[in-house]
Design an enzyme around this catalytic site. Structure first.
Site, PDB file in Angstrom:
ATOM      1  N   THR A  37       0.826  -1.195   0.000  1.00 57.26           N
ATOM      2  CA  THR A  37       0.000   0.000   0.000  1.00 57.26           C
ATOM      3  C   THR A  37       0.858   1.242   0.000  1.00 57.26           C
ATOM      4  O   THR A  37       1.963   1.250   0.529  1.00 57.26           O
ATOM      5  CB  THR A  37      -0.934   0.042   1.224  1.00 57.26           C
ATOM      6  N   SER A  54       0.565   3.756   1.707  1.00 57.39           N
ATOM      7  CA  SER A  54       0.724   4.338   3.035  1.00 57.39           C
ATOM      8  C   SER A  54       1.540   3.458   3.971  1.00 57.39           C
ATOM      9  O   SER A  54       1.490   3.609   5.181  1.00 57.39           O
ATOM     10  CB  SER A  54      -0.658   4.566   3.659  1.00 57.39           C
ATOM     11  N   CYS A  55       2.330   2.542   3.417  1.00 58.37           N
ATOM     12  CA  CYS A  55       3.022   1.583   4.270  1.00 58.37           C
ATOM     13  C   CYS A  55       4.176   2.198   5.033  1.00 58.37           C
ATOM     14  O   CYS A  55       4.706   1.601   5.949  1.00 58.37           O
ATOM     15  CB  CYS A  55       3.535   0.406   3.438  1.00 58.37           C
ATOM     16  N   GLY A  56       4.622   3.397   4.646  1.00 58.80           N
ATOM     17  CA  GLY A  56       5.674   4.045   5.396  1.00 58.80           C
ATOM     18  C   GLY A  56       7.070   3.682   4.950  1.00 58.80           C
ATOM     19  O   GLY A  56       8.049   4.177   5.506  1.00 58.80           O
TER      20      GLY A  56
END
Length: 282
Positions: free
Chosen positions: A112, A114-116
């Protein structure tokens, strides 16, 4: 089992006139994916093709690469406290001998946006887990006119979108423009997983001579799913992200964005597009 669409009453305002009428909405429900009985992931999806969605998700995670690695997929009975089956929980059973990844609450899922993870870590994750290199020898060769015709073919095949206007779609086409498969879902990533999962179940991976077309933008996640399935061409009707372009360039994926009318942008892998010498130099 959850329906693909549901009916709700709405207040409709048109040219100052107020009426009450039923409206058709796309259904959205959670799907919990378990692996050998242990919770792995939850995604919000349009019910339908749930087994294919789970299989495709595991291809993108590097867990599955062929049909013989999959023992079976079942809905979990007694998924609620009263023992009823919601058809919102599936359990994927791997074949004996297939390695089971470490499943913890802290596991790093890189699928994703937004996984960082930073860009390099995301690219490295795909490089180290993919089962297939993009190996279309000789390379798939596409005329721009053919590519330009695909969005209309995709739209014409979106049956549920016609009733709801609320679904994304993903489709596989041959290099000659023949529609092979199409899936719709509230999430583009789910629609792609359903395509890839069906291909795995049918023993068709890697998908080395197809075009994957998606109805929205081309995120890193979608480029990653294409690479993990061995797909050589990803086309989108909207923009790609910078990390999607980086992944495409590194992996050999042809990435086309803003595929609208007769226009398109080729961000990577231009050798698969039949460009004129003048256009290529300009």
């Amino acid at each position: 089992m959850g329906r693909v669409t549901e009916r709700r009453r709405v207040i409709r305002i048109r040219d100052g006139q107020v009426t009450t009428r039923p409206d058709t909405l796309v259904a959205e429900e959670p799907l919990e994916i378990r692996l050998n009985g242990k919770p792995l992931a939850i995604t919000m999806r349009t019910p339908g093709d749930d087994f294919a969605l789970a299989a495709g998700f595991l291809v993108s995670e590097g867990v599955l690469g062929s049909a013989d690695e999959l023992r079976n997929i079942v809905y979990c009975a007694g998924a609620t406290e009263d023992g009823s089956n919601t058809y919102n929980v599936v359990d994927v059973q791997l074949a004996p001998g297939v390695p089971v990844p470490d499943i913890t609450l802290e596991r790093n899922v890189y699928t994703t946006s937004s996984c960082g993870l930073c860009g390099k870590a995301s690219l490295d994750a795909v490089r180290t887990t993919t089962r297939f290199t993009i190996d279309d020898a000789p390379p798939v060769r596409l005329e721009p006119e053919l590519l330009a015709s695909l969005p209309d073919r995709l739209r014409a095949a979106q049956r549920v979108f016609d009733r709801t206007g609320g679904l994304h779609a993903a489709a596989l086409f041959t290099e000659g423009g023949e529609l092979l498969d199409i899936r719709e879902d509230v999430g583009r990533h789910n629609a792609v997983d359903k395509l890839v999962g069906r291909a795995l179940q049918n023993g068709e991976l890697p998908l080395s001579r197809v075009v994957l077309l998606v109805s929205g933008r081309a995120s890193f996640e979608l480029a990653q799913k294409a690479v993990m399935a061995g797909i050589p061409v990803l086309a989108a009707v909207s923009a790609p992200s910078s990390l999607a372009v980086d992944l495409a360039a590194e992996s050999g994926l042809t990435l086309v964005g803003f595929l609208r009318g007769t226009s398109m942008n080729v961000y990577a892998g231009a050798h698969r597009i039949a460009l004129t010498a003048t256009a290529a130099q300009g």
